[in-house]
Design an enzyme around this catalytic site. Structure first.
Site, mmCIF file in Angstrom:
data_model
loop_
_atom_site.group_PDB
_atom_site.id
_atom_site.type_symbol
_atom_site.label_atom_id
_atom_site.label_comp_id
_atom_site.label_asym_id
_atom_site.label_seq_id
_atom_site.Cartn_x
_atom_site.Cartn_y
_atom_site.Cartn_z
ATOM 1 N N GLU A 106 0.835 -1.199 0.000
ATOM 2 C CA GLU A 106 0.000 0.000 0.000
ATOM 3 C C GLU A 106 0.873 1.254 0.000
ATOM 4 O O GLU A 106 0.553 2.245 -0.678
ATOM 5 C CB GLU A 106 -0.924 -0.004 1.216
ATOM 6 N N GLU A 126 -4.227 -9.023 3.490
ATOM 7 C CA GLU A 126 -4.944 -8.684 4.724
ATOM 8 C C GLU A 126 -6.179 -9.546 4.967
ATOM 9 O O GLU A 126 -6.506 -9.866 6.121
ATOM 10 C CB GLU A 126 -5.351 -7.204 4.693
#
Length: 685
Positions: A106, A126
Site C-alpha cells: 500500500e 490482509e
C-alpha cells in the site's frame, strides 16, 4: 523514545529513504514516524528533487507489525504517511525487493512509481488475517488492474511475482542490475512531475464480470465477512470519490482489526511462526540433502516424491513390484501434465521436475540418497522389515525417515543399527498439497537429524511441527479423541449426519463421519485393533464403527460406510440401514437416546480437543500449546478463523473450563483422563 528505524541518505539531488527495521522491515509506529520526518525533509529541502523509498536488508516491507493490531494504533497511521507522499510536490519512487506485502505494498501504491528487483513479490494478504487493506489498497489497486482483477487479488491474498506484476502494471519496471541506482535514475526522470494512482480513473468493467469475480471470491473465501467487505470497498471505486472511498475503507479496517475473527487469525499466524522455533536444536546443523529416496510408489509415496521434485531435489522412487512402480510413475507424470494443462506451471518447469525423477526396482541404489523416506503400508512389522533393508543399503550419515502416521517410531528405529539417524516425517495426504508435516523425535534421534527434517520440511514449503513419539503423535492423537467423542454422541442419540452438519456449520471442511468414509473406515479400524492389548477394558468403547466394517461398509471405496454412495450420485446419501445398526447398538447397551443440538455437539468437540491438547503438552508430545492449533488448522480442516482449541480455551478462561471438563468427564465415562488446562492458558506455553 522509539529507536530510529528510517534514515535519509543523499544521492545528489535525490533523497534515499532507507527503512531499516529487521528482520522484515515491518511497518511499525517507529517506521511511520521516520517516514513522516523524511518526507518533511524532502518537502522543505530545495536541493532535493525527489526521493526513493528502499528497504535495508533482504526485503522492502513484508507487512505490518501485527502486534500493534490488537490495540489502538499509534499516530501517525499509514494513511497519513501515504497522504504526505501524495501531497508532496516532488516524486517519490518505491524500490522494491524481497517482498512488498500488505501495508508495504500500500505504501508503494502511494508512491509515484514502483521499481522492483527480479524475484520480488507484491500483494495485499490482509483478508487472510480477517481484515481488509486499510491504507488505500482497495482504492488504488483497482485503478491499475480494474475491479474484477482487484477483487481476485485482494480476496485471495494473492502474491504476484515481479514478472507478472510488471505485465499487470503493478510495478513500472524491473531493475536490471543495481536496484537503488535504477530507482534513483527513475526518480530523476520524474523530476517536476507527479503520477499519483489516486488521479487515475478506474477502468470500466461490465456488471457481469464484477458479479462473477465477486461470486468466485466469496466461494473461495468461505463467505467470511472480510471478503464481502473487501468486495464492497473495491466495487465502490467505480462510483465513490477516492477520498470518500479511503475514509470508508479505513473505517471498515478499524472495525475488523479488533474483531474476534481477526484476533483468531492473528493467533494462528503467530502460532505458525512460533512452531518453527526450536531452541534445543539451534546449535544443530542440518545435514546436506540433495538426493532423496522415497520407498513406496503408492498415493502417499508419489505425493512425497512430487513435493521433493517441486523443491528441486533429485528423487529416487523405489518399489518392489514393477506394476506398482509404473503406477506411481504414471501418477507423477499425470500430475505434471495436468498442472501444465491448467496453466499452473509451464512445460519447461514440469519437464525439469520430471527429469530429476528416477524410478527403480534396484534397492541398492538407496546408497545414493542423503535422505530416505519410507512410505509403505502402515503396519509395524512391514515397516521394520523395510528399515532393516534400508539400514543395510544406506550410506553412513544418511537420514532415515518413516512416514508413519501413528506407529511407534522407536520400535521402527530399533530395526536398524543407527537409531540416531531415524526420524519421523509424517506427511498429510495429499502430500504434495497439504502444508502440515510432523517431524517426530525418537528417543535416540540425533539433533542434526531432526534439524535436517525441519530444514527439508521448510524447503518443501511445509509447516514442520516437531512432536514427541507417542501413538498418533499430535495430529492423529487429537483426531482420534475428536472422532471418539463424535462416536459417543452418536451412541447417545445424535445421527452421523447431524454431527457432520453441526461441525461443518462450525467451519470444519468436512464432518468426521464423511471424512471417515472418504479415507476408509478400515484405517481407523486397524488403529483400534492395534490398541486392543493396551486399551483399558473399563473404558467406554463404541462398537458402531466396528460393526460397519464387519458388514463390509468401509466407506466410499465400497459404496457404503456411514452413508451410501450410489453410482452417479453427486452427494452421499443417508442410509436407513445405518440408523438401524446404530439403534441396535444403543439397545444392546441399554442406552435411551437423547437429543443433542448443534451448539452442544460443537462445545463437546471443542472441550475434547482442549482436554487432549492439555494431555499432549503434559506428556511432552506437543512442544508448545499453540502447536496444537497449527496442527489442527493445517492438517485436519479446523476452521482457521476460529483460531484453534487452545485459542478457544484461552478465551473461555480457567473457571468455565473447569466446570466444562467436569461435565465432559461425566459424559465420557470410565477411561476419561482429565488434562491440566492451566498450562494451555499460559500464553508463554
Amino acid at each position: 523514545m522509539r529507536q530510529q528505524r528510517v534514515r535519509l541518505e543523499r544521492d545528489g539531488d535525490i533523497a534515499v529513504i532507507v527503512i531499516d527495521n529487521p528482520p522484515i522491515n515491518a511497518g511499525s509506529a517507529a517506521v511511520r514516524e521516520g517516514l513522516m520526518a523524511a518526507i518533511a525533509t524532502l518537502k522543505s529541502d530545495a536541493s532535493l528533487q525527489g526521493a526513493v523509498l528502499i528497504g535495508a536488508g533482504n526485503t522492502f516491507i513484508a507487512g505490518s507489525d501485527l502486534r500493534e493490531f490488537g490495540q489502538p494504533l499509534a499516530e501517525p497511521q499509514l494513511p497519513t504517511v501515504i497522504k504526505a507522499i501524495e501531497d508532496c510536490s516532488k516524486p517519490v519512487v518505491a524500490a522494491l525487493h524481497g517482498a512488498a506485502l500488505g501495508g508495504g505494498f500500500e505504501l508503494a501504491l502511494g508512491c509515484d512509481a514502483r521499481i522492483a528487483a527480479p524475484g520480488t513479490v507484491v500483494g495485499l494478504p490482509e483478508v487472510t488475517l480477517g481484515i481488509i487493506p486499510g491504507a488505500g489498497g482497495t482504492q488504488r489497486l483497482p485503478r491499475i488492474v480494474g475491479i474484477p482483477r482487484a477483487i481476485a487479488m485482494i480476496c485471495s491474498g494473492e502474491r504476484v511475482g515481479s514478472a507478472a506484476a510488471l505485465a499487470a502494471g503493478l510495478i513500472d519496471a524491473e531493475a536490471e542490475g543495481d536496484l537503488r541506482a535504477a530507482a534513483v535514475g527513475h526518480a530523476r526522470q520524474l523530476t517536476g512531475r507527479k503520477q499519483r494512482l489516486r488521479d487515475r480513473a478506474v477502468p470500466a468493467a461490465g456488471a457481469s464480470a464484477i458479479a462473477d469475480a465477486s461470486a468466485a471470491a466469496l466461494k473461495a473465501g468461505k463467505r467470511r465477512p472480510q471478503v464481502q467487505a473487501a468486495i464492497d470497498a473495491i466495487v465502490a471505486t467505480a462510483s465513490v470519490a477516492i477520498d470518500d472511498g479511503l475514509a470508508d475503507e479505513r473505517a471498515v479496517f478499524q472495525r475488523l482489526r479488533v474483531s474476534r475473527e481477526a484476533l483468531a487469525l492473528r493467533h494462528q499466524f503467530f502460532a505458525e511462526r512460533d512452531s518453527a522455533k526450536h531452541p534445543t536444536l539451534e546449535a544443530a546443523k542440518p545435514r546436506d540433502i540433495r538426493h532423496i529416496a522415497v520407498i513406496g510408489a503408492g498415493t502417499m509415496g508419489s505425493g512425497i516424491a512430487i513435493a521433493a521434485l517441486d523443491a528441486g531435489y533429485e528423487v529416487l522412487l523405489l518399489e518392489q513390484e514393477a506394476a506398482a512402480l509404473e503406477r506411481g510413475a504414471t501418477r507423477i507424470h499425470e500430475h505434471y501434465a495436468s498442472r501444465v494443462k491448467g496453466g499452473k506451471i509451464n512445460a519447461a518447469v514440469a519437464a525439469a521436475c520430471e527429469a530429476r525423477l528416477t524410478t527403480s526396482l534396484d534397492w541398492p541404489r538407496i546408497a545414493e540418497a542423503d535422505l530416505v523416506i519410507e512410505a509403505v503400508f502402515e503396519e509395524l512389522g512391514v515397516k521394520q522389515q523395510v528399515f532393516q533393508r534400508i539400514d543395510a543399503l544406506s550410506r553412513p550419515g544418511a537420514v532415515l525417515a518413516s512416514n508413519t502416521s501413528y506407529l511407534d517410531l522407536d520400535a521402527i528405529a530399533a530395526a536398524t543399527s543407527r537409531p540416531q539417524d531415524v526420524i519421523g516425517l509424517h506427511f498429510f495426504s495429499p502430500a504434495n498439497v497439504m502444508k502440515l508435516m510432523e517431524i517426530v523425535r525418537g528417543k535416540a534421534s540425533a539433533p542434526d537429524a531432526l534439524a535436517t527434517g525441519l530444514a527439508v520440511g521448510r524447503k518443501l514449503k511445509k509447516l514442520p511441527v516437531l512432536t514427541g513419539n507417542a501413538f498418533g503423535f499430535v495430529g492423529n492423537r487429537l483426531y482420534a479423541a475428536y472422532r471418539r467423542q463424535c462416536e459417543f454422541m452418536v451412541e447417545e442419540g445424535a445421527s452421523p449426519e447431524q454431527v457432520d452438519a453441526a461441525l461443518e456449520a462450525f467451519g470444519f471442511a468436512m464432518g468426521p463421519f464423511a471424512v471417515a468414509d472418504l479415507s476408509g473406515l478400515d484405517i481407523a479400524w486397524r488403529m483400534r485393533q492395534a490398541q486392543v492389548a493396551t486399551r483399558d477394558p473399563a473404558a467406554r468403547y463404541v462398537h458402531i464403527a466396528d460393526r460397519l466394517c464387519e458388514t463390509g461398509r468401509l466407506g466410499r471405496k465400497t459404496g457404503a460406510g456411514y452413508y451410501r454412495y450410489p453410482e452417479g450420485a453427486s452427494r452421499p446419501q443417508v442410509d436407513p440401514a445405518v440408523a438401524a445398526l446404530i439403534a441396535k447398538a444403543r439397545s444392546d447397551k441399554g442406552i435411551a437416546p437423547r437429543e443433542l443440538v448443534a451448539e452442544e455437539i460443537q462445545r463437546l468437540v471443542m472441550l475434547t480437543l482442549v482436554n487432549e491438547a492439555a494431555l499432549l503438552l503434559a506428556e511432552g508430545v506437543a512442544e508448545r500449546a499453540t502447536d496444537v492449533d497449527v496442527v489442527l488448522v493445517n492438517g485436519y480442516g479446523f476452521p482457521r478463523w476460529e483460531g484453534g482449541p487452545v485459542f478457544w480455551a484461552r478465551e473461555r478462561g480457567a473457571e468455565a473450563l473447569r466446570a466444562d471438563l467436569d461435565e465432559l468427564g461425566a459424559l465420557s465415562g470410565p477411561g476419561f483422563v482429565r488434562g491440566d488446562v492451566n498450562q494451555l492458558l499460559d500464553t508463554k506455553a
